[in-house]
Design a protein around this motif. Structure first.
Motif, PDB file in Angstrom:
ATOM      1  N   SER A  52      -4.571 -28.610  -7.444  1.00  0.00           N
ATOM      2  CA  SER A  52      -5.836 -27.549  -7.312  1.00  0.00           C
ATOM      3  C   SER A  52      -6.934 -28.384  -6.548  1.00  0.00           C
ATOM      4  CB  SER A  52      -6.266 -27.201  -8.689  1.00  0.00           C
ATOM      5  OG  SER A  52      -6.842 -28.104  -9.363  1.00  0.00           O
ATOM      6  N   GLN A  53      -7.421 -27.478  -5.824  1.00  0.00           N
ATOM      7  CA  GLN A  53      -8.524 -27.950  -5.165  1.00  0.00           C
ATOM      8  C   GLN A  53     -10.021 -27.872  -5.926  1.00  0.00           C
ATOM      9  OE1 GLN A  53      -9.694 -27.420  -0.272  1.00  0.00           O
ATOM     10  NE2 GLN A  53      -9.490 -25.596  -1.596  1.00  0.00           N
ATOM     11  N   VAL A  54     -10.821 -28.798  -5.811  1.00  0.00           N
ATOM     12  CA  VAL A  54     -11.847 -28.869  -6.810  1.00  0.00           C
ATOM     13  C   VAL A  54     -13.123 -29.176  -5.899  1.00  0.00           C
ATOM     14  CG1 VAL A  54     -12.758 -30.175  -8.740  1.00  0.00           C
ATOM     15  CG2 VAL A  54     -10.389 -29.732  -8.709  1.00  0.00           C
ATOM     16  N   ALA A  55     -14.369 -28.428  -6.147  1.00  0.00           N
ATOM     17  CA  ALA A  55     -15.630 -28.870  -5.783  1.00  0.00           C
ATOM     18  C   ALA A  55     -16.303 -29.717  -6.951  1.00  0.00           C
ATOM     19  CB  ALA A  55     -16.574 -27.582  -5.451  1.00  0.00           C
ATOM     20  N   SER A  56     -16.946 -30.760  -6.876  1.00  0.00           N
ATOM     21  CA  SER A  56     -17.409 -31.599  -7.728  1.00  0.00           C
ATOM     22  C   SER A  56     -18.764 -32.141  -7.598  1.00  0.00           C
ATOM     23  CB  SER A  56     -16.325 -32.627  -8.170  1.00  0.00           C
ATOM     24  OG  SER A  56     -16.156 -33.606  -7.183  1.00  0.00           O
TER      25      SER A  56
ATOM     26  N   ILE B  12     -20.467 -22.587  -4.557  1.00  0.00           N
ATOM     27  CA  ILE B  12     -19.058 -22.192  -4.214  1.00  0.00           C
ATOM     28  C   ILE B  12     -19.486 -20.479  -3.571  1.00  0.00           C
ATOM     29  CG2 ILE B  12     -17.015 -21.227  -5.341  1.00  0.00           C
ATOM     30  CD1 ILE B  12     -17.011 -23.782  -6.980  1.00  0.00           C
ATOM     31  N   THR B  13     -20.401 -20.030  -4.442  1.00  0.00           N
ATOM     32  CA  THR B  13     -20.352 -18.668  -3.944  1.00  0.00           C
ATOM     33  C   THR B  13     -21.041 -18.309  -2.637  1.00  0.00           C
ATOM     34  OG1 THR B  13     -21.042 -17.965  -6.418  1.00  0.00           O
ATOM     35  CG2 THR B  13     -21.781 -16.603  -4.679  1.00  0.00           C
ATOM     36  N   GLN B  14     -21.901 -19.304  -2.329  1.00  0.00           N
ATOM     37  CA  GLN B  14     -22.591 -19.420  -0.987  1.00  0.00           C
ATOM     38  C   GLN B  14     -21.504 -19.586   0.084  1.00  0.00           C
ATOM     39  OE1 GLN B  14     -24.961 -22.861  -0.238  1.00  0.00           O
ATOM     40  NE2 GLN B  14     -26.184 -21.713   1.442  1.00  0.00           N
ATOM     41  N   LYS B  15     -20.540 -20.530  -0.189  1.00  0.00           N
ATOM     42  CA  LYS B  15     -19.615 -20.779   0.796  1.00  0.00           C
ATOM     43  C   LYS B  15     -18.481 -19.581   0.852  1.00  0.00           C
ATOM     44  CE  LYS B  15     -20.698 -24.838   2.230  1.00  0.00           C
ATOM     45  NZ  LYS B  15     -20.953 -25.358   3.382  1.00  0.00           N
ATOM     46  N   GLU B  16     -18.668 -18.634  -0.018  1.00  0.00           N
ATOM     47  CA  GLU B  16     -17.654 -17.364  -0.113  1.00  0.00           C
ATOM     48  C   GLU B  16     -16.223 -18.062  -0.536  1.00  0.00           C
ATOM     49  OE1 GLU B  16     -18.078 -15.159   3.599  1.00  0.00           O
ATOM     50  OE2 GLU B  16     -20.123 -14.747   3.077  1.00  0.00           O
ATOM     51  N   LEU B  17     -16.082 -18.751  -1.465  1.00  0.00           N
ATOM     52  CA  LEU B  17     -14.954 -19.201  -1.902  1.00  0.00           C
ATOM     53  C   LEU B  17     -14.572 -18.651  -3.330  1.00  0.00           C
ATOM     54  CD1 LEU B  17     -15.861 -23.130  -1.267  1.00  0.00           C
ATOM     55  CD2 LEU B  17     -14.279 -21.517   0.127  1.00  0.00           C
ATOM     56  N   ARG B  18     -13.540 -18.691  -3.563  1.00  0.00           N
ATOM     57  CA  ARG B  18     -12.921 -17.864  -4.853  1.00  0.00           C
ATOM     58  C   ARG B  18     -12.818 -18.952  -6.156  1.00  0.00           C
ATOM     59  NH1 ARG B  18      -8.649 -15.865  -7.707  1.00  0.00           N
ATOM     60  NH2 ARG B  18      -7.296 -17.079  -6.491  1.00  0.00           N
ATOM     61  N   VAL B  19     -13.467 -18.920  -7.153  1.00  0.00           N
ATOM     62  CA  VAL B  19     -13.066 -19.770  -8.432  1.00  0.00           C
ATOM     63  C   VAL B  19     -12.066 -19.430  -8.875  1.00  0.00           C
ATOM     64  CG1 VAL B  19     -14.020 -20.264 -10.657  1.00  0.00           C
ATOM     65  CG2 VAL B  19     -15.694 -20.227  -8.649  1.00  0.00           C
ATOM     66  N   THR B  20     -11.105 -20.592  -9.143  1.00  0.00           N
ATOM     67  CA  THR B  20      -9.636 -20.104  -9.931  1.00  0.00           C
ATOM     68  C   THR B  20      -9.487 -20.594 -11.188  1.00  0.00           C
ATOM     69  OG1 THR B  20      -8.719 -22.226  -8.992  1.00  0.00           O
ATOM     70  CG2 THR B  20      -8.437 -20.550  -7.260  1.00  0.00           C
ATOM     71  N   GLN B  21     -10.611 -21.353 -11.859  1.00  0.00           N
ATOM     72  CA  GLN B  21     -10.443 -21.683 -13.199  1.00  0.00           C
ATOM     73  C   GLN B  21     -11.756 -22.087 -13.878  1.00  0.00           C
ATOM     74  OE1 GLN B  21      -7.812 -25.017 -13.518  1.00  0.00           O
ATOM     75  NE2 GLN B  21      -6.413 -24.297 -11.464  1.00  0.00           N
ATOM     76  N   PRO B  22     -11.966 -22.017 -14.825  1.00  0.00           N
ATOM     77  CA  PRO B  22     -13.122 -22.371 -15.502  1.00  0.00           C
ATOM     78  C   PRO B  22     -13.817 -23.908 -14.955  1.00  0.00           C
ATOM     79  CG  PRO B  22     -11.692 -21.548 -17.117  1.00  0.00           C
ATOM     80  CD  PRO B  22     -10.901 -21.854 -15.888  1.00  0.00           C
TER      81      PRO B  22
ATOM     82  N   THR C  73     -13.135 -25.377   3.002  1.00  0.00           N
ATOM     83  CA  THR C  73     -14.630 -25.891   3.361  1.00  0.00           C
ATOM     84  C   THR C  73     -14.513 -27.497   3.079  1.00  0.00           C
ATOM     85  OG1 THR C  73     -16.993 -25.372   2.503  1.00  0.00           O
ATOM     86  CG2 THR C  73     -15.194 -25.916   0.766  1.00  0.00           C
ATOM     87  N   ASN C  74     -15.606 -27.754   3.652  1.00  0.00           N
ATOM     88  CA  ASN C  74     -16.030 -29.283   3.634  1.00  0.00           C
ATOM     89  C   ASN C  74     -16.975 -29.425   2.524  1.00  0.00           C
ATOM     90  OD1 ASN C  74     -14.061 -30.168   5.600  1.00  0.00           O
ATOM     91  ND2 ASN C  74     -15.621 -29.553   7.234  1.00  0.00           N
ATOM     92  N   GLY C  75     -17.230 -30.717   2.044  1.00  0.00           N
ATOM     93  CA  GLY C  75     -18.201 -31.007   1.083  1.00  0.00           C
ATOM     94  C   GLY C  75     -19.461 -31.439   1.820  1.00  0.00           C
ATOM     95  N   ASP C  76     -20.272 -31.876   1.121  1.00  0.00           N
ATOM     96  CA  ASP C  76     -21.537 -32.348   1.716  1.00  0.00           C
ATOM     97  C   ASP C  76     -22.043 -33.386   1.194  1.00  0.00           C
ATOM     98  OD1 ASP C  76     -22.807 -31.239  -0.746  1.00  0.00           O
ATOM     99  OD2 ASP C  76     -23.160 -29.279   0.550  1.00  0.00           O
ATOM    100  N   LYS C  77     -23.394 -33.860   1.150  1.00  0.00           N
ATOM    101  CA  LYS C  77     -23.939 -34.938   0.286  1.00  0.00           C
ATOM    102  C   LYS C  77     -23.956 -35.010  -1.017  1.00  0.00           C
ATOM    103  CE  LYS C  77     -26.982 -36.691   3.878  1.00  0.00           C
ATOM    104  NZ  LYS C  77     -28.313 -36.849   4.480  1.00  0.00           N
ATOM    105  N   ARG C  78     -24.255 -33.897  -1.730  1.00  0.00           N
ATOM    106  CA  ARG C  78     -24.114 -33.516  -2.998  1.00  0.00           C
ATOM    107  C   ARG C  78     -22.556 -33.228  -3.511  1.00  0.00           C
ATOM    108  NH1 ARG C  78     -26.334 -34.350  -8.098  1.00  0.00           N
ATOM    109  NH2 ARG C  78     -27.109 -32.343  -8.862  1.00  0.00           N
ATOM    110  N   VAL C  79     -22.004 -32.308  -2.722  1.00  0.00           N
ATOM    111  CA  VAL C  79     -20.835 -31.982  -3.431  1.00  0.00           C
ATOM    112  C   VAL C  79     -19.525 -32.191  -2.700  1.00  0.00           C
ATOM    113  CG1 VAL C  79     -19.068 -29.540  -3.750  1.00  0.00           C
ATOM    114  CG2 VAL C  79     -21.844 -29.561  -4.108  1.00  0.00           C
ATOM    115  N   ARG C  80     -18.516 -32.675  -3.410  1.00  0.00           N
ATOM    116  CA  ARG C  80     -17.201 -33.364  -3.087  1.00  0.00           C
ATOM    117  C   ARG C  80     -16.374 -32.692  -3.084  1.00  0.00           C
ATOM    118  NH1 ARG C  80     -16.162 -39.163  -3.615  1.00  0.00           N
ATOM    119  NH2 ARG C  80     -14.865 -38.811  -1.711  1.00  0.00           N
ATOM    120  N   ILE C  81     -15.193 -32.408  -1.960  1.00  0.00           N
ATOM    121  CA  ILE C  81     -14.108 -31.697  -2.315  1.00  0.00           C
ATOM    122  C   ILE C  81     -13.061 -32.445  -2.667  1.00  0.00           C
ATOM    123  CG2 ILE C  81     -12.633 -30.141  -1.227  1.00  0.00           C
ATOM    124  CD1 ILE C  81     -15.492 -28.910  -1.798  1.00  0.00           C
ATOM    125  N   LYS C  82     -12.270 -32.337  -3.507  1.00  0.00           N
ATOM    126  CA  LYS C  82     -11.011 -33.179  -4.033  1.00  0.00           C
ATOM    127  C   LYS C  82      -9.639 -32.293  -4.151  1.00  0.00           C
ATOM    128  CE  LYS C  82     -14.039 -36.684  -6.184  1.00  0.00           C
ATOM    129  NZ  LYS C  82     -13.868 -37.353  -7.537  1.00  0.00           N
TER     130      LYS C  82
END
Length: 185
Positions: A11-15, A36-46, A75-84
């Motif tokens: 899975s792809q995760v924002a962290s 995640i909402t601002q980037k118009e992405l869809r949450v897939t798990q809690p 999407t890409n991450g930023d200084k605060r949010v990483r995509i893994k």
């Protein structure tokens, strides 16, 4: 309590990694969900938390943990949010029903199960927040406690070379999962 061996798909995760009291976790989850909402992405798990320190070992302001939310979209991450990318892996899982403060016994039981079952942990434990405080009464909270593991059958050596490729692939997957669980500081 029932402990299950399951396979978690990639899975792809924002962290967001954080050092501070666990009481700050709710705000971080809200921040990450808003991102995640601002980037118009869809949450897939809690949402989940990976703990790198234990409350009994460090003061509250030194707790190190990472909050993650699996999602779909580009999407890409930023200084605060990483995509893994969390690779496919096996877990031992148990559901805790009740207040977060009473979850310690679940960890103890799963750890005992790991030891008695000859499993090998391959990463930090995490908690998946199926329900969140404020949405339901504390005695109705559901939290899944997860330990990434290698199951005992993966340790068995068949004595022939045909298994070497599979073992190599397993080691690469373990290394990827360990990298995912490393604290970004």
């Amino acid at each position: 309590m029932e402990i299950k061996l399951k396979t978690v798909e990639e899975s792809q995760v924002a962290s967001i990694s954080h050092t501070g009291p666990v009481e700050e976790m709710g705000g971080i989850i809200e921040e990450l969900a808003g991102w995640i909402t601002q980037k118009e992405l869809r949450v897939t798990q809690p949402p989940f938390a990976v703990y790198y320190t234990r409350p009994v070992e460090v003061p509250p302001d030194k707790m190190q943990y990472e909050i993650g939310i699996p999602f779909q979209g580009d999407t890409n991450g930023d200084k605060r949010v990483r995509i893994k990318i969390m690779p496919k892996h096996k877990i031992l899982s148990a559901i805790h029903k009740g207040p977060y403060e009473e979850i310690g016994s679940v960890y103890a039981e799963v750890m005992q199960y790991i030891t008695e079952g000859n499993y090998e942990m391959i990463g930090a434990p995490r908690e998946v927040y199926i329900t969140i405080s404020g949405e339901v009464p504390d005695n109705e909270l559901l939290t899944e406690v997860i330990f990434p593991v290698i199951s005992p059958e993966n340790f068995e050596d068949s004595g022939n070379d045909s298994n070497l490729t599979g073992q190599s692939e397993k080691l690469i997957k373990q290394e990827k999962l360990m990298k995912f669980h490393q604290l970004d500081m």
